[in-house]
Design a protein around this motif. Structure first.
Motif, PDB file in Angstrom:
ATOM      1  N   ILE A 157      -3.889   0.423  -9.164  1.00 34.67           N
ATOM      2  CA  ILE A 157      -3.422   1.550 -10.115  1.00 34.67           C
ATOM      3  C   ILE A 157      -1.131   1.320  -9.867  1.00 34.67           C
ATOM      4  CG2 ILE A 157      -3.249   4.006 -10.690  1.00 34.67           C
ATOM      5  CD1 ILE A 157      -6.357   3.817  -9.259  1.00 34.67           C
ATOM      6  N   CYS A 158      -0.910   1.278  -8.464  1.00 36.96           N
ATOM      7  CA  CYS A 158      -0.017   1.733  -8.724  1.00 36.96           C
ATOM      8  C   CYS A 158       0.825   0.721  -7.953  1.00 36.96           C
ATOM      9  CB  CYS A 158       0.997   3.332  -7.824  1.00 36.96           C
ATOM     10  SG  CYS A 158       0.180   3.074  -6.121  1.00 36.96           S
ATOM     11  N   LYS A 159       0.402  -0.081  -7.389  1.00 39.61           N
ATOM     12  CA  LYS A 159       1.136  -1.481  -6.419  1.00 39.61           C
ATOM     13  C   LYS A 159       1.489  -1.244  -5.175  1.00 39.61           C
ATOM     14  CE  LYS A 159      -0.662  -3.166 -10.061  1.00 39.61           C
ATOM     15  NZ  LYS A 159      -1.964  -3.767 -10.182  1.00 39.61           N
ATOM     16  N   GLU A 160       1.243  -0.224  -4.543  1.00 38.79           N
ATOM     17  CA  GLU A 160       1.606   0.425  -2.754  1.00 38.79           C
ATOM     18  C   GLU A 160       0.829  -0.621  -2.266  1.00 38.79           C
ATOM     19  OE1 GLU A 160       4.084   3.430  -1.275  1.00 38.79           O
ATOM     20  OE2 GLU A 160       3.161   3.821  -2.621  1.00 38.79           O
ATOM     21  N   SER A 161       1.583  -1.293  -1.630  1.00 42.91           N
ATOM     22  CA  SER A 161       0.771  -1.595  -0.138  1.00 42.91           C
ATOM     23  C   SER A 161       1.167  -0.961   0.666  1.00 42.91           C
ATOM     24  CB  SER A 161       1.333  -3.622  -0.095  1.00 42.91           C
ATOM     25  OG  SER A 161       1.174  -4.019  -1.209  1.00 42.91           O
ATOM     26  N   PHE A 162      -0.626  -1.327   1.632  1.00 42.11           N
ATOM     27  CA  PHE A 162      -0.465  -0.151   3.082  1.00 42.11           C
ATOM     28  C   PHE A 162      -1.308  -1.190   4.185  1.00 42.11           C
ATOM     29  CE2 PHE A 162      -0.792   2.950  -0.296  1.00 42.11           C
ATOM     30  CZ  PHE A 162      -0.032   3.909   0.048  1.00 42.11           C
ATOM     31  N   LEU A 163      -0.362  -1.376   5.610  1.00 41.87           N
ATOM     32  CA  LEU A 163      -1.350  -1.839   6.888  1.00 41.87           C
ATOM     33  C   LEU A 163      -2.572  -1.026   7.548  1.00 41.87           C
ATOM     34  CD1 LEU A 163       2.092  -2.936   7.977  1.00 41.87           C
ATOM     35  CD2 LEU A 163       0.553  -4.715   6.835  1.00 41.87           C
ATOM     36  N   VAL A 164      -2.264  -0.356   7.088  1.00 45.29           N
ATOM     37  CA  VAL A 164      -3.494   0.692   7.309  1.00 45.29           C
ATOM     38  C   VAL A 164      -4.682   1.140   6.297  1.00 45.29           C
ATOM     39  CG1 VAL A 164      -3.655   2.865   8.868  1.00 45.29           C
ATOM     40  CG2 VAL A 164      -2.215   1.883   9.102  1.00 45.29           C
TER      41      VAL A 164
END
Length: 160
Positions: free
Chosen positions: A14-21
């Motif tokens: 949806i927002c293209k944010e990426s997370f490692l966790v």
């Protein structure tokens, strides 16, 4: 989930944010879906993250566990302390992409940008005149009500 340079990441469609966790990614998904599984036992308000519920509960208890090490002022949420400390250290991380002016708080930048855009999102429900800040609208409403809440200590005259 995608693999980049040997690190797994969780990417939001949806927002293209990426997370490692993964847990942080799951919190974001709850915000997008408006899922709020954490409920305040006192007022029933719902939250998408447990930490947000904990901060909210401090409102009911009056607890302010976050203390400024510079002036001693206390806050119910860690994020409020972080914002407060910017006053002492002069940090202004929010920059206007139009004129370059910097601000300590994101909300101040949002209000400032209305100078450039001419946006006035606060209309008077009586006459229709619009204002760039809610406080300006509230002051304007005194014209319609006849209320004069400001008083001169010297002459006693009242103003709106």
């Amino acid at each position: 989930m995608s693999e980049e340079l040997g690190k797994a990441s969780y990417d939001c469609d949806i927002c293209k944010e990426s997370f490692l966790v993964e847990s942080k990614f799951n919190q974001l998904k709850q915000i997008h879906t408006e899922e709020a599984p954490y409920h305040c036992s006192i007022c029933g308000k719902s939250f998408s993250a447990g930490s947000t519920l904990t901060n909210h509960e401090h409102i009911h208890t009056g607890e302010k566990p976050f203390h400024c090490d510079i002036c001693g002022k206390s806050f119910s949420a860690g994020s409020s302390l972080t914002k407060h400390r910017r006053i002492h250290i002069g940090e202004k991380p929010y920059h206007c992409d139009i004129c370059g002016k910097s601000f300590s708080h994101g909300s101040s930048l949002t209000k400032h940008k209305r100078i450039h855009t001419g946006d006035k999102p606060y209309p008077c429900d009586i006459c229709g005149k619009s204002f760039s800040q809610n406080s300006s609208l509230n002051n304007h409403k005194h014209i319609h009500t006849g209320e004069k809440p400001y008083h001169c200590d010297i002459c006693g005259k009242s103003f709106c």
